[in-house]
Design a protein around this motif. Sequence first.
Motif, short mmCIF file in Angstrom:
data_model
loop_
_atom_site.label_atom_id
_atom_site.label_comp_id
_atom_site.label_asym_id
_atom_site.label_seq_id
_atom_site.Cartn_x
_atom_site.Cartn_y
_atom_site.Cartn_z
N GLU A 150 0.82 -1.22 0.00
CA GLU A 150 0.00 0.00 0.00
C GLU A 150 0.86 1.26 0.00
O GLU A 150 0.40 2.32 -0.43
N GLU A 151 2.08 1.15 0.49
CA GLU A 151 2.96 2.32 0.61
C GLU A 151 3.96 2.41 -0.55
O GLU A 151 4.91 3.19 -0.49
N CYS A 152 3.74 1.63 -1.62
CA CYS A 152 4.69 1.62 -2.73
C CYS A 152 4.67 2.95 -3.47
O CYS A 152 3.78 3.78 -3.29
N PHE A 186 -2.64 -4.44 -3.97
CA PHE A 186 -1.93 -3.68 -2.95
C PHE A 186 -2.04 -4.41 -1.61
O PHE A 186 -3.13 -4.62 -1.09
N ILE A 187 -0.89 -4.79 -1.08
CA ILE A 187 -0.83 -5.58 0.14
C ILE A 187 -0.82 -4.67 1.36
O ILE A 187 -0.13 -3.64 1.38
N LYS A 188 -1.57 -5.06 2.37
CA LYS A 188 -1.65 -4.27 3.61
C LYS A 188 -0.27 -4.13 4.25
O LYS A 188 0.57 -5.01 4.16
N THR A 189 -0.10 -3.00 4.93
CA THR A 189 1.15 -2.73 5.64
C THR A 189 0.88 -2.62 7.14
O THR A 189 -0.25 -2.40 7.57
N ASP A 190 1.95 -2.79 7.92
CA ASP A 190 1.80 -2.68 9.37
C ASP A 190 1.87 -1.22 9.79
O ASP A 190 1.90 -0.31 8.95
N ARG A 224 4.17 0.53 10.78
CA ARG A 224 5.37 1.25 10.34
C ARG A 224 5.45 1.38 8.82
O ARG A 224 6.43 1.90 8.28
N GLY A 225 4.43 0.89 8.12
CA GLY A 225 4.39 1.03 6.67
C GLY A 225 5.07 -0.08 5.91
O GLY A 225 5.32 0.02 4.71
N LYS A 226 5.36 -1.21 6.59
CA LYS A 226 6.03 -2.34 5.95
C LYS A 226 4.99 -3.34 5.43
O LYS A 226 3.98 -3.59 6.10
N MET A 227 5.26 -3.94 4.28
CA MET A 227 4.37 -4.97 3.75
C MET A 227 4.28 -6.14 4.73
O MET A 227 5.29 -6.58 5.28
N ILE A 228 3.06 -6.64 4.92
CA ILE A 228 2.83 -7.79 5.81
C ILE A 228 2.92 -9.06 4.99
O ILE A 228 2.06 -9.32 4.13
#
Length: 447
Positions: free
Chosen positions: A197-199, A219-223, A225-229
């Motif tokens: 999602e933050e790409c 778009f894959i959810k992020t944690d 901190r904005g990291k891909m889960i």
Amino acid sequence: MLQKKKNAVLVDGVILNGPIMDSKAGEKFVEDACKIIMEEVIQKTDDVTEKVCEWRAPEALKQILDLEMRDIGESHQKLLQLCRDVIQYSVKTSHPRFFNQLYAGIDYYSLVARFIAEALNPSVYTYEVSPVFLLVEEAVIKKMIEFIGWEEGDGIFNPGGSVSNMYAMNLARYKFCPEIKEKGLSGLPRLVLFTSEECHYSMKKAASFLGIGTENVYFIKTDERGKMIPEELEKQVQQARKEGSAPFLVCATAGTTVLGAFDPLDKIADICEKHGLWLHVDASWGGSALISRKHCRLLHGIHRADSVAWNPHKMLLAGIQCCAFLVRDNSGLLKKCYSAKAAYLFQPDKFYDVSYDTGDKSIQCSRRPDAFKFWLMWKALGTTGLEERVNRALALARYLVDEIKKREGFQLILEPEYANVCFWYIPPSLRKMEDGPEFWQKLHQVS
């Protein structure tokens, strides 16, 4: 001129063996313009009393600059004044108080390399027309590949990280279905790719440009901190397969634009290996951390990627534009994907090793020697000098965080792991206001 020029060759009223322009006047203009550049740009680089930008509204600036092109050329002095005006009203990106997205400052060695490249005006596609610059690019790519952790690889410099991401998407698709180069999109299954999602927004642009379609970017959810889960990635890959789609690519991000997040590359690589997916790492922003022995851990696992985008023009100050697309495959995949075999340019029977003719693995024909400015800078500073640049940037970020915590009205959003520092400034009028929709509406107007 006809009287002065004996043996003049005249065709259609044009003297073919006469001068194209007045070389003495041209040399004088270059000399005078270089003085202006030295005085008004370079010598004022770290002068905080100068403005970052002499701001004017568009219509006012149009009047100041005199943008009209006329039938008769302008005088020497008028052209020099135009040079001064351009400098005066442009943003000074080397100013100590220029805080824009992901780049700032000046590197003098890179600047000189740009001057040389502009003066020589090369095009980097064949060895015969760009011998030095092609060897420089080869040396730089080899060194960057070493820092990624690959034993071998390939690569090419191109105009921006967005283009690198497009290269990656197209190359991954070609690897997945090579027949697309000749047969096109017809008859292919629904291809899908995955990114966080933050790409960077260039992933959507690339999917649109290449005919994959933005709806086929998952778009894959992020944690927090904005990291891909990674677990969410696994679910989405399985779901795509159940729908009858054909997953072919995962794009991880090493240094997101806003939060500066680094996706967990090792875990993502595990999923890619399990499902046979190409792993591209967009390290346009974060790739330079590889130079630092202290901070390279941020990109742990990047050696497992199939391709990497890395922009030395950001953290390392190589000067825009300086962007590398690097590929682990060393079997000529780039050339197989992009080659058009133009017989008038890439003849196989030249008098030298034609493997140095790199133009057929690029989507461009004319190409700038962007690796040269990085190379000259690297030669001047050494790897330790580049490493110090990265360490300093992250130390400055840590200092800013500590100062934000001390000051009333500043609210840190999260502890940074890279050079991105995310915070709110809350003006006095809102500091006693309750947290709610009205508060955030007013705060957004402030920011």
